[in-house]
Design a protein around this motif. Sequence first.
Motif, PDB file in Angstrom:
ATOM      1  N   ARG A  51      13.460  -8.220  10.920  1.00  0.00           N
ATOM      2  CA  ARG A  51      12.307  -8.968  10.422  1.00  0.00           C
ATOM      3  C   ARG A  51      11.920  -8.435   9.050  1.00  0.00           C
ATOM      4  NH1 ARG A  51       7.760 -12.011  12.580  1.00  0.00           N
ATOM      5  NH2 ARG A  51       5.866 -11.614  11.369  1.00  0.00           N
ATOM      6  N   VAL A  52      11.836  -9.323   8.076  1.00  0.00           N
ATOM      7  CA  VAL A  52      11.487  -8.925   6.712  1.00  0.00           C
ATOM      8  C   VAL A  52      10.498  -9.933   6.148  1.00  0.00           C
ATOM      9  CG1 VAL A  52      13.713  -7.823   6.257  1.00  0.00           C
ATOM     10  CG2 VAL A  52      13.407 -10.238   5.701  1.00  0.00           C
ATOM     11  N   ASP A  53       9.808  -9.528   5.092  1.00  0.00           N
ATOM     12  CA  ASP A  53       8.934 -10.441   4.361  1.00  0.00           C
ATOM     13  C   ASP A  53       9.767 -11.282   3.414  1.00  0.00           C
ATOM     14  OD1 ASP A  53       6.205  -9.979   5.198  1.00  0.00           O
ATOM     15  OD2 ASP A  53       6.404  -7.971   4.339  1.00  0.00           O
ATOM     16  N   SER A  58       3.687  -6.312  -0.061  1.00  0.00           N
ATOM     17  CA  SER A  58       2.647  -5.285  -0.061  1.00  0.00           C
ATOM     18  C   SER A  58       1.412  -5.793  -0.795  1.00  0.00           C
ATOM     19  CB  SER A  58       3.143  -3.988  -0.706  1.00  0.00           C
ATOM     20  OG  SER A  58       3.502  -4.205  -2.055  1.00  0.00           O
ATOM     21  N   MET A  59       0.309  -5.051  -0.614  1.00  0.00           N
ATOM     22  CA  MET A  59      -0.962  -5.364  -1.269  1.00  0.00           C
ATOM     23  C   MET A  59      -1.311  -4.237  -2.231  1.00  0.00           C
ATOM     24  SD  MET A  59      -3.082  -6.425   2.181  1.00  0.00           S
ATOM     25  CE  MET A  59      -2.557  -4.946   3.085  1.00  0.00           C
ATOM     26  N   LEU A  60      -2.054  -4.564  -3.268  1.00  0.00           N
ATOM     27  CA  LEU A  60      -2.541  -3.548  -4.189  1.00  0.00           C
ATOM     28  C   LEU A  60      -3.710  -2.836  -3.532  1.00  0.00           C
ATOM     29  CD1 LEU A  60      -2.097  -2.363  -7.012  1.00  0.00           C
ATOM     30  CD2 LEU A  60      -3.726  -4.038  -7.881  1.00  0.00           C
ATOM     31  N   ALA A  61      -3.493  -1.594  -3.113  1.00  0.00           N
ATOM     32  CA  ALA A  61      -4.494  -0.881  -2.320  1.00  0.00           C
ATOM     33  C   ALA A  61      -5.708  -0.466  -3.139  1.00  0.00           C
ATOM     34  CB  ALA A  61      -3.863   0.355  -1.677  1.00  0.00           C
ATOM     35  N   ARG A  62      -5.556  -0.386  -4.470  1.00  0.00           N
ATOM     36  CA  ARG A  62      -6.682   0.035  -5.300  1.00  0.00           C
ATOM     37  C   ARG A  62      -7.704  -1.074  -5.490  1.00  0.00           C
ATOM     38  NH1 ARG A  62      -4.515   4.616  -8.008  1.00  0.00           N
ATOM     39  NH2 ARG A  62      -3.417   5.725  -6.358  1.00  0.00           N
ATOM     40  N   ARG A  63      -7.345  -2.300  -5.082  1.00  0.00           N
ATOM     41  CA  ARG A  63      -8.315  -3.398  -5.028  1.00  0.00           C
ATOM     42  C   ARG A  63      -8.687  -3.591  -3.561  1.00  0.00           C
ATOM     43  NH1 ARG A  63      -9.122  -7.061  -9.500  1.00  0.00           N
ATOM     44  NH2 ARG A  63     -10.331  -8.129  -7.904  1.00  0.00           N
ATOM     45  N   PRO A  82       4.009   0.924   2.065  1.00  0.00           N
ATOM     46  CA  PRO A  82       5.326   0.327   2.295  1.00  0.00           C
ATOM     47  C   PRO A  82       6.481   1.305   2.195  1.00  0.00           C
ATOM     48  CG  PRO A  82       4.442  -0.352   0.173  1.00  0.00           C
ATOM     49  CD  PRO A  82       3.336   0.356   0.890  1.00  0.00           C
ATOM     50  N   THR A  83       6.351   2.348   1.377  1.00  0.00           N
ATOM     51  CA  THR A  83       7.441   3.311   1.222  1.00  0.00           C
ATOM     52  C   THR A  83       6.928   4.578   0.555  1.00  0.00           C
ATOM     53  OG1 THR A  83       9.618   3.715   0.220  1.00  0.00           O
ATOM     54  CG2 THR A  83       8.097   2.312  -0.999  1.00  0.00           C
ATOM     55  N   GLY A  84       7.589   5.669   0.836  1.00  0.00           N
ATOM     56  CA  GLY A  84       7.284   6.927   0.151  1.00  0.00           C
ATOM     57  C   GLY A  84       8.239   7.194  -0.990  1.00  0.00           C
ATOM     58  N   ALA A  85       9.208   6.289  -1.180  1.00  0.00           N
ATOM     59  CA  ALA A  85      10.203   6.474  -2.236  1.00  0.00           C
ATOM     60  C   ALA A  85       9.583   6.272  -3.612  1.00  0.00           C
ATOM     61  CB  ALA A  85      11.361   5.498  -2.047  1.00  0.00           C
ATOM     62  N   LYS A  86      10.112   6.961  -4.596  1.00  0.00           N
ATOM     63  CA  LYS A  86       9.633   6.817  -5.963  1.00  0.00           C
ATOM     64  C   LYS A  86      10.406   5.708  -6.674  1.00  0.00           C
ATOM     65  CE  LYS A  86       7.925  11.521  -6.516  1.00  0.00           C
ATOM     66  NZ  LYS A  86       7.951  12.753  -7.336  1.00  0.00           N
ATOM     67  N   ALA A  87       9.698   5.005  -7.550  1.00  0.00           N
ATOM     68  CA  ALA A  87      10.305   3.874  -8.255  1.00  0.00           C
ATOM     69  C   ALA A  87      11.251   4.355  -9.348  1.00  0.00           C
ATOM     70  CB  ALA A  87       9.211   3.003  -8.860  1.00  0.00           C
ATOM     71  N   GLY A 213       0.915  -1.657   2.842  1.00  0.00           N
ATOM     72  CA  GLY A 213       1.663  -2.645   3.607  1.00  0.00           C
ATOM     73  C   GLY A 213       1.083  -2.792   5.001  1.00  0.00           C
ATOM     74  N   ILE A 214       1.710  -3.646   5.783  1.00  0.00           N
ATOM     75  CA  ILE A 214       1.301  -3.863   7.170  1.00  0.00           C
ATOM     76  C   ILE A 214       2.531  -3.679   8.049  1.00  0.00           C
ATOM     77  CG2 ILE A 214       0.422  -5.550   8.840  1.00  0.00           C
ATOM     78  CD1 ILE A 214      -1.129  -6.854   6.579  1.00  0.00           C
ATOM     79  N   ARG A 215       2.381  -2.887   9.094  1.00  0.00           N
ATOM     80  CA  ARG A 215       3.482  -2.686  10.028  1.00  0.00           C
ATOM     81  C   ARG A 215       3.912  -4.033  10.605  1.00  0.00           C
ATOM     82  NH1 ARG A 215       0.951   0.671  12.852  1.00  0.00           N
ATOM     83  NH2 ARG A 215       1.469   2.477  11.567  1.00  0.00           N
ATOM     84  N   GLY A 216       5.188  -4.339  10.475  1.00  0.00           N
ATOM     85  CA  GLY A 216       5.667  -5.660  10.880  1.00  0.00           C
ATOM     86  C   GLY A 216       5.764  -6.633   9.727  1.00  0.00           C
ATOM     87  N   GLY A 217       5.261  -6.230   8.553  1.00  0.00           N
ATOM     88  CA  GLY A 217       5.384  -7.067   7.362  1.00  0.00           C
ATOM     89  C   GLY A 217       4.093  -7.768   6.995  1.00  0.00           C
ATOM     90  N   LEU A 218       3.963  -8.072   5.724  1.00  0.00           N
ATOM     91  CA  LEU A 218       2.771  -8.768   5.236  1.00  0.00           C
ATOM     92  C   LEU A 218       2.705 -10.197   5.769  1.00  0.00           C
ATOM     93  CD1 LEU A 218       0.554  -7.619   3.399  1.00  0.00           C
ATOM     94  CD2 LEU A 218       1.528  -8.932   1.525  1.00  0.00           C
ATOM     95  N   GLY A 219       3.836 -10.706   6.242  1.00  0.00           N
ATOM     96  CA  GLY A 219       3.852 -12.030   6.842  1.00  0.00           C
ATOM     97  C   GLY A 219       3.036 -12.126   8.112  1.00  0.00           C
ATOM     98  N   THR A 220       2.650 -10.982   8.677  1.00  0.00           N
ATOM     99  CA  THR A 220       1.785 -11.004   9.865  1.00  0.00           C
ATOM    100  C   THR A 220       0.327 -11.260   9.508  1.00  0.00           C
ATOM    101  OG1 THR A 220       1.422  -8.605   9.804  1.00  0.00           O
ATOM    102  CG2 THR A 220       3.312  -9.390  11.070  1.00  0.00           C
ATOM    103  N   LEU A 221      -0.033 -11.095   8.227  1.00  0.00           N
ATOM    104  CA  LEU A 221      -1.427 -11.262   7.832  1.00  0.00           C
ATOM    105  C   LEU A 221      -1.934 -12.687   8.047  1.00  0.00           C
ATOM    106  CD1 LEU A 221      -4.044 -10.138   6.665  1.00  0.00           C
ATOM    107  CD2 LEU A 221      -3.091 -10.435   4.370  1.00  0.00           C
ATOM    108  N   PRO A 222      -1.236 -13.735   7.578  1.00  0.00           N
ATOM    109  CA  PRO A 222      -1.746 -15.081   7.863  1.00  0.00           C
ATOM    110  C   PRO A 222      -1.771 -15.407   9.344  1.00  0.00           C
ATOM    111  CG  PRO A 222       0.388 -15.172   6.743  1.00  0.00           C
ATOM    112  CD  PRO A 222      -0.075 -13.766   6.659  1.00  0.00           C
TER     113      PRO A 222
END
Length: 261
Positions: A51-53, A58-63, A82-87, A213-222
């Motif tokens: 399952r993927v988006d 992801s959402m901008l957490a600072r807003r 969504p990830t701990g990896a660096k860009a 992010g949301i566990r299960g993907g941002l597609g779960t938000l709607p």
Amino acid sequence: MAEPHVVVIGGGIAGLAAAVFLTDGPHRVTVLEASERFGGKLMAGEVGGVRVDLGAESMLARRPEAVELARAVGLADELEPPTGAKAAIWTRGALRPLPGGQLMGVPGDLDALAATEVLSADGLDRARHERPTSVGEDVAIGAYVSARLGREVVDRLVEPLLGGVYAGHADEISLRAAVPQLLPLARSGGTLVDGVHELVGRARPDAGPVFQGIRGGLGTLPEAAAAHLRRAGADLRTASPVDALRRTPEGWRVAVGGELL
């Protein structure tokens, strides 16, 4: 006095969010969506059985708005970065780390930028010789940064970041809309690099992740928002394109398939 009836036209995430916050008041809420599903650009699917988006991931957490919406519809426990990896950026034949101390690609530490080797020697030299330029009420961020720091900074830093976030080109994206923090810096008369350095330095170390992010993907938000609205008594309709809006002395009438709401 009759309970106010609010009709939200469009069941994308913006319409669903409006409806969710409307249910906090004394309103009867109806959401009309022309397609067969709610969520608009937010949707989930499967790739290789995973399952993927298929839209935003992801959402901008600072807003606060999107994160507050997720909490309001019962997803507080599902929020996670969504990830701990660096860009990193693929440029000049290699994958190179995104420099620290930057704001949407605009550098605030030229030594950190040099260490990444994202820019060529000529591009870095141009960035070190910043040229003052004035702005009016607004300016395209690409044109502004290019005039101040050189085109390489735009093409190899600003464009990859802004293009992904706003799905547009830096030369067509408003500085005021995309990175409003830079506008007072642009008007201050100081250097842009020093201004970004100071701005980034003000960020609290405990501010948390930039993205959420949301566990299960941002597609779960709607899906969660629609379920929340149904529990709140809202009337949600798919396959209901709006044919017309008609003003009345009391407000508006909405025509859907010949039916007036």
